[in-house]
Design an enzyme around this catalytic site. Structure first.
Site, PDB file in Angstrom:
ATOM      1  N   TYR A 133       0.845  -1.185   0.000  1.00  0.00           N
ATOM      2  CA  TYR A 133       0.000   0.000   0.000  1.00  0.00           C
ATOM      3  C   TYR A 133       0.882   1.237   0.000  1.00  0.00           C
ATOM      4  O   TYR A 133       1.848   1.324   0.753  1.00  0.00           O
ATOM      5  CB  TYR A 133      -0.896   0.016   1.241  1.00  0.00           C
ATOM      6  CG  TYR A 133      -1.670   1.294   1.375  1.00  0.00           C
ATOM      7  CD1 TYR A 133      -2.914   1.436   0.773  1.00  0.00           C
ATOM      8  CD2 TYR A 133      -1.140   2.380   2.054  1.00  0.00           C
ATOM      9  CE1 TYR A 133      -3.614   2.617   0.862  1.00  0.00           C
ATOM     10  CE2 TYR A 133      -1.830   3.566   2.146  1.00  0.00           C
ATOM     11  CZ  TYR A 133      -3.076   3.685   1.546  1.00  0.00           C
ATOM     12  OH  TYR A 133      -3.753   4.865   1.637  1.00  0.00           O
ATOM     13  N   TRP A 191       1.859   5.206  -2.382  1.00  0.00           N
ATOM     14  CA  TRP A 191       1.754   5.956  -3.619  1.00  0.00           C
ATOM     15  C   TRP A 191       2.652   5.432  -4.726  1.00  0.00           C
ATOM     16  O   TRP A 191       2.434   5.741  -5.882  1.00  0.00           O
ATOM     17  CB  TRP A 191       2.060   7.429  -3.348  1.00  0.00           C
ATOM     18  CG  TRP A 191       0.883   8.152  -2.796  1.00  0.00           C
ATOM     19  CD1 TRP A 191       0.342   8.014  -1.551  1.00  0.00           C
ATOM     20  CD2 TRP A 191       0.081   9.121  -3.452  1.00  0.00           C
ATOM     21  NE1 TRP A 191      -0.735   8.845  -1.388  1.00  0.00           N
ATOM     22  CE2 TRP A 191      -0.916   9.551  -2.545  1.00  0.00           C
ATOM     23  CE3 TRP A 191       0.112   9.705  -4.719  1.00  0.00           C
ATOM     24  CZ2 TRP A 191      -1.872  10.513  -2.867  1.00  0.00           C
ATOM     25  CZ3 TRP A 191      -0.828  10.668  -5.028  1.00  0.00           C
ATOM     26  CH2 TRP A 191      -1.811  11.058  -4.117  1.00  0.00           C
TER      27      TRP A 191
END
Length: 764
Positions: free
Chosen positions: A112, A114
């Site tokens: 998880y 960006w």
């Protein structure tokens, strides 16, 4: 005189840019068409060859010598360098062992975060595709730390989060139509300066300025003055953190009591008014939710609350709500209540009016959608059905087989043996980091792909060095940004770093599934494949549609955008019978029989004020606001030049009001210790009247740096507030992250100042 070298195009979450080398120095120049470039781009030059980069594959000594198993030495053990072929042989064998002995349901594909802005070299997509095509699947996470509560509650009463956030009210409509914008949690530019997939035009600052000059009033409802920019000319109302639902109820009661609500809108477009009105008036619990009642909770004068209600009524009013409000205990409630308030005002679906969740929280929101698609790497089919809400990872790893609630379902935590993480840093996102350390100690194997020695990499068993975005080719594009970017390689890979795709291709080959993973394409072949749907759509619509080679040479490709149609909410307003909302009733649900039927005491069937359990008390008398940083995206490139320059005395900066600093003997620039019963960290104090009294603010993202990794509650010397935050869900409905708010005490630090080692390689 020689011409300066040509800068090549590239893209990132914080902006489109061009980069190249001049006299041995990396030069980064923002895209010329960006009216408000993001200074985070200047984190790149120093980060590219920083000592924190990982140069070769590494294996933790304990795992190498004793094999897979639980081990509390993770995070403080020695690492052994290893050649690529040998480490990939070891990893392929371990993946096969777990798959064959326990099944793919024993693997958690966390990853998880960006990652990177490219459509292909997106780490989560890469690892999920690998696990699906080679091992048969994995246990996944759902929702996000940013919007864990809202993603679950919004579909119950209004519609999917993307519809309420991405395709709803645009900045264009605000500039033209909005008369008053009430921003709960503000709309801080530090948040809207970033966007997944990249952003070529930062328009938020100029849009607020233009709206203000036309006569729009902006109201910043936040404990932080700078949660709206100066250009908005905003009025600042600073309630007690976490009390926005009570404030909204007080506004709603005034609207009802004074006949300022839109009864016709409620009757035609909404269901569940009776149950909510019974609560609002106090007929259900004996407590009318008056402005006076709200004032006692939120710390604003009753006259201010009632006056705001009167100002909002009868105007083109936009209610905006930041992610931050729902990133707290009972975070579902302000999301729902803001939608109810917009309904009482009759504003849903009007241009520049209504309710736009998360406007200003990310650069994609408030913009028109592109008229052509941008393809993403297909991830394949996951053969494992088990999942967790993303912020429940420690719960899962520490409690295999334990039941938990989620959105009306009774689920069970999987028994995870191997965690595979590529892209993202849970030691930034997650709460109660000491508990996370315990959770990672409980697995048999932790594999991490990383560019640098984050705390997550330091806790891994196998660490594989990956390329930074500047060291590979990709395509940058986002659904609401009118520019596609050919992301050229700017630099050679650091040390022995490889692309995630190259690593997974070699692993898939060892596991006998190379064709399934690669489909016969190399990285450049995938870029051609992913570009083709965009080219085809452009050609069909009569737009400039270069072939891949021409696109790559041109570097930037403008994309046409759709009209601003207001999405499903405006369609519903225009034709409620012909275009119903995707809720259970097809209308805006002011209360929900479905949610009431779940029987959750922490999320009733209508918006409600629920007392927080972690409010300031004896020993921890201050609210801590642990919000997103302004100097980096989450924890990305905390070692970059821009981020490092904004620290003070090498540490993250904590803001404190003069009224709270003086009695504690804290002066501007002092090193202070923040603490509660979960942990402690150091920061540098900034004494400022831009925070509400009783509140301290310390942004997330400083790399976790424990003074003594062997201590269970080690002091973080660098300033990571997640050693202090609680690892509990927002409610049994959504199980979202509650990391925005907690309670702490602050004192001057008087001991010997520990050195900062966050960016030093292990053992360095």
């Amino acid at each position: 005189m020689n011409a300066p070298p040509r800068l090549a195009p590239h893209s990132s979450h914080w902006g489109v840019f061009s980069a190249g080398w001049r006299d041995g120095t990396l030069v980064v120049e923002p895209y010329a068409g960006d009216p408000d470039p993001n200074p985070l781009l200047q984190n790149f030059p120093e980060a590219l060859h920083h000592r924190a980069r990982i140069a070769q594959p590494m294996v933790r000594r304990g795992w190498l010598e004793r094999g897979p198993g639980k081990d509390d030495r993770r995070g403080r053990d020695e690492f052994i360098p290893m050649e690529w072929d040998k480490v990939l042989d070891l990893l392929a064998a371990e993946l096969a062992r777990v798959r064959d002995a326990h099944g793919p349901g024993a693997i958690f594909g966390g990853s998880y975060g960006w990652s990177s802005a490219g459509r292909f070299h997106h780490a989560q997509s890469q690892v999920h595709r690998f696990l699906n095509t080679t091992l048969g699947g994995y246990v996944k996470s759902v929702n996000s730390y940013s919007a864990g509560a809202s993603a679950v509650i919004l579909p119950h009463f209004l519609g999917p989060m993307d519809s309420v956030a991405r395709r709803n009210v645009t900045w264009e409509a605000i500039v033209e139509h909005t008369e008053i914008c009430v921003a709960f949690g503000g709309m801080a530019l530090k948040n809207s300066m970033v966007a997944s997939g990249g952003v070529s035009q930062h328009i938020e600052r100029r849009s607020m300025k233009a709206a203000r000059e036309r006569g729009c009033d902006f109201i910043n409802i936040s404990p932080l003055r700078d949660d709206l920019p100066e250009e908005a000319g905003a009025e600042w109302l600073a309630p007690v953190p976490g009390t926005d639902t009570a404030l909204m109820l007080g506004i709603a009661h005034t609207l009802l009591a004074e006949g300022l609500h839109d009864a016709e809108f409620i009757a035609r477009y909404c269901t569940g008014w009776e149950a909510f009105e019974t609560y609002l008036t106090g007929r259900s619990d004996g407590v009318p939710k008056t402005a006076e009642w709200a004032a006692a909770i939120c710390g604003l004068p009753a006259d201010t609350i009632a006056g705001l209600a009167r100002r909002m009524a009868g105007k083109r009013c936009l209610i905006a709500m930041a992610h931050s409000l729902q990133r707290a205990e009972h975070g579902e409630q302000p999301v729902w209540m803001a939608g109810v308030l917009a309904a009482m005002l009759g504003q849903h679906g009007l241009p520049g009016g209504g309710y736009n969740y998360a406007l200003g929280s990310i650069a994609h929101y408030g913009k028109r959608h592109n008229a052509v698609p941008a393809a993403a790497l297909p991830q394949g089919k996951n053969g494992v059905g088990a999942f967790i809400p993303v912020a429940r990872i420690s719960d899962m790893l520490l409690n295999p087989g334990k039941p938990f609630d989620y959105d009306g379902q009774k689920l069970t935590y999987a028994d995870i043996r191997l965690v595979y993480w590529a892209g993202g840093n849970p030691f930034h996102h997650h709460q109660d980091l000491n508990r996370l350390r315990q959770a990672f100690a409980a697995v048999e194997t932790l594999v991490v792909h990383e560019i640098a020695w984050t705390a997550t990499a330091r806790h891994a068993d196998i660490v594989l060095p990956t390329t930074m975005t500047l060291e590979r080719e990709d395509i940058g594009a986002a659904p609401t940004d009118p520019l596609m970017v050919a992301m050229h390689r700017i630099a050679e890979p650091f040390g022995q770093a490889r692309d995630d795709y190259a690593i997974f291709t070699d692993l898939a080959t060892r596991l006998g599934r190379a064709q399934e993973f690669t489909e016969g394409r190399d990285a450049r072949g995938w870029l051609r494949h992913l570009y083709e749907p965009t080219r085809k759509a452009l050609a069909e619509q009569g737009h400039h549609a270069p072939d891949f080679e021409q696109f790559w040479e041109e570097g930037f490709l403008p994309l046409p955008q759709s009209e601003d149609d207001g999405g499903i909410i405006r369609a519903f307003r225009d034709d409620p019978e012909g275009a119903p909302l995707p809720t259970r009733t097809g209308k805006i649900q002011l209360s929900s029989e479905t949610i009431a039927g779940f029987g959750y005491d922490d999320c009733p069937g209508h918006p409600a004020w629920l007392e927080p359990s972690d409010a300031p008390a004896a020993g921890r008398p201050l609210w801590l606001v642990a919000n997103q940083p302004a100097t980096r995206l989450h924890s990305q490139f905390d070692f970059g030049g821009h981020s490092s320059a904004k620290k003070r005395r090498g540490r993250e900066v904590m803001r404190i009001h003069p009224e709270d600093a003086a009695p504690r003997g804290i002066a501007d620039g002092d090193i202070v210790r923040l603490f509660n019963d979960r942990g402690a960290c150091l920061a540098t104090a900034s004494v400022s009247a831009d925070v509400r009294p009783g509140v301290v603010q310390l942004p997330t993202g400083a790399w976790y740096d424990p003074e003594d990794p062997q201590e269970a509650k080690a002091l973080c010397v660098h300033g990571n507030p997640n050693v202090l935050t609680r690892d509990v869900g927002t409610s049994r409905l959504a199980q979202g992250c509650t990391g925005q708010l907690t309670s702490v005490e602050v004192e001057p630090f008087t001991g010997n100042l520990p050195p900062i080692r966050a960016f030093d390689p292990p053992g360095g």
